[in-house]
Each structure stands twice: as C-alpha cells, then as structure tokens.
Scaffold this motif. Structure first.
Motif, PDB file in Angstrom:
ATOM      1  N   HIS A  42      41.029  31.231  46.518  1.00  0.00           N
ATOM      2  CA  HIS A  42      41.857  31.390  45.319  1.00  0.00           C
ATOM      3  C   HIS A  42      41.004  31.756  44.113  1.00  0.00           C
ATOM      4  O   HIS A  42      41.457  32.458  43.218  1.00  0.00           O
ATOM      5  N   TYR A  47      49.631  31.386  43.582  1.00  0.00           N
ATOM      6  CA  TYR A  47      48.731  30.620  44.436  1.00  0.00           C
ATOM      7  C   TYR A  47      49.245  30.601  45.876  1.00  0.00           C
ATOM      8  O   TYR A  47      48.477  30.755  46.831  1.00  0.00           O
ATOM      9  N   LYS A  76      48.397  33.830  47.528  1.00  0.00           N
ATOM     10  CA  LYS A  76      46.992  33.846  47.937  1.00  0.00           C
ATOM     11  C   LYS A  76      46.804  33.106  49.260  1.00  0.00           C
ATOM     12  O   LYS A  76      46.055  33.545  50.143  1.00  0.00           O
ATOM     13  N   GLU A 105      48.123  35.154  52.145  1.00  0.00           N
ATOM     14  CA  GLU A 105      47.164  36.202  52.502  1.00  0.00           C
ATOM     15  C   GLU A 105      46.043  35.636  53.370  1.00  0.00           C
ATOM     16  O   GLU A 105      45.648  36.249  54.363  1.00  0.00           O
TER      17      GLU A 105
END
Length: 278
Positions: free
Chosen positions: A101, A225, A228, A231
């Motif tokens: 992050h 967040y 992220k 991902e």
C-alpha cells in the motif's frame, strides 16, 4: 537501462567491497538491502541518499537504482519475487499489505524504530550463517527469517507519514490511517460513527478533518486501500474472486467487479491478465 531478473523464488547475496559504483538498473523483483558496514550513496529514482551501518532499504520492482561505495562496505541483499509470495500462507501475505500500500513512500532507510535496527542486524547475521553452513532444514529456517524481516519492514513502513500528509499536524490522521489498515477486514469498525466513537470525535468533525489531512474522503481512502489489496491478491495469491469478496466485505462478485472497474477502468480479470503479460 539494464533490467535484472530473478529466476528462483528468493536469493541471498553478501557484498564486500572497498570501492564500487553499480550502474543504475531496474529489477523485476523485490530487493531488501541491509548495510552491515560502510558508507556510500544509494541512487533510487530521482533521489541520491547516503547510506551507513544498520540501514535497511526496500527496492520495488521497476525502481531505478544503484549504489556507490565510498568506504569499505558490507551489504546483504535479500531478493524475492511473486513466486516466493505465492508459497506463503494467506495470513502472512496480509502482513505485507503495508508494504504494497505504501509503494510510493519516500526512499531511504525504512527502519523508523531504533530498537528494530539491532534486531534486523541479528536476523541478517543469522541468515548469513545459515546460508554459508547449510545446516539441516536450512531452507525452512532461511524462509522463516526472511519472512520475519519482511514483517518488521511492514511494521516500520506503517509508521512512515504518507507523502500527501503534513506531518506537523497529522498525528491524529496517522492514527486514523493505521486504524483503517489494521481493521480493513472489519467493515463495521470503519463506519464514520464507529471511528468517531473510537477516537472520541464528532462524526462531522472526523470526516472534515480526515479529508483536510489526506485529500480524500474517509470512504474514498478505505475503498482505495481495498483496491490495492485486491490488486495484491490477484497478482500474488491464488485466491479467486469469491474468496476476495468474502474477505473484504463486498456484497458479491458483481459488486467487487463494478467497484474495481470504477477505480481502475478494467475488470479484475483483465487487470490480472495484463499484469501477467508484462
């Protein structure tokens, strides 16, 4: 510019040099560098930073970097790629999320807790011994030590003030951000009312304060967040969409797909396909 690859899940290397200037290059893997002895300059992206004993650097894939040795130096390199992460438990991978992050954190030594410097040094020295002597079960011990160092790195990165936050007036903002990171899998604790109650603030003030300090609303920050994390799950685990839906509190797969496409412009499956191709 030279691009370096890593063909094993992880690799360890000890450098001992009096003078050296590494050509600037890029990696397709993660690299942690601990300075056991010596001084010099780390060049990373547009920055030039001095290094010295007991500093730990984290280099991300595609960072442009190199080292210039100025005095007799001993550097230890820990390199690992997505294949290494794929081998780890799901619970441990969650501990990496501060690292992923905060990909855009400012470069430099990531050890912000002074007490962690001798701890990481002891772990690195243990890695060197294990790697050199090849005791029974050496590979398992080495992986445990590597994971411990990565976890310590994640803990320290969580203490780094994000670039877009004014540190002089951000103590409460940082506490809010760390609380969000720690409870990202518990949506009920991230409601404005619950946060306001936890931090003894009014809901209206908390929302306005958070946006002033971070430049985004609380809801936007939480969702960014989560994106992220999605991902990272897509790239570094074998979890399917249904499992990610449950883990992050989306109502169903179509909800997750819709939100991901809104923030990234493509579906999760297309994102994963493109990243695997590159």
């Amino acid at each position: 510019m030279e691009i370096r690859n890593l063909y094993l899940p992880f690799e360890l290397e000890l450098w001992e040099k009096d003078q050296y200037e590494a050509r600037t290059h890029k990696n397709t893997f993660f690299e942690m560098v601990f300075v056991l002895e010596g001084t010099g300059i780390q060049r990373i992206n547009q920055y030039q930073l001095p290094f010295a004993k007991d500093k730990l650097f984290l280099i991300f894939p595609q960072d442009s970097h190199g080292f210039e040795i100025q005095s007799a130096s001993k550097l230890f390199f820990i390199r690992f790629n997505s294949a290494y992460l794929d081998q780890q438990s799901k619970d441990w991978v969650k501990k990496l999320e501060f690292i992923f992050h905060n990909h855009n954190h400012l470069p430099g030594c990531i050890l912000k807790t002074v007490a962690d410097k001798p701890l990481v040094r002891a772990l690195v020295e243990a890695l060197i011994r294990e790697h050199h002597h090849q005791f029974p079960h050496t590979e398992e011990v080495i992986q445990q030590i590597i994971n411990t160092i990565i976890t310590i790195a994640a803990r320290n990165i969580s203490l780094i003030t994000p670039i877009n936050i004014d540190k002089s007036k951000s103590e409460t903002a940082m506490l809010l951000i760390n609380y969000i990171h720690q409870h990202i899998y518990e949506p009920s604790k991230l409601r404005v009312e619950e946060l306001a109650k936890h931090f003894n603030l009014s809901a209206t003030y908390l929302s306005e304060y958070f946006k002033t300090q971070t430049g985004s609303s609380l809801q936007e920050y939480v969702m960014n967040y989560k994106i992220k994390i999605i991902e990272m799950r897509l790239l570094h685990t074998d979890l399917n969409i249904s499992e990610i839906v449950y883990e992050l509190g989306f109502s169903d797969a179509s909800h997750l797909n819709r939100i991901f496409k809104k923030y990234r412009g493509i579906s999760p499956s297309e994102f994963k396909r493109r990243k695997k191709q590159t």
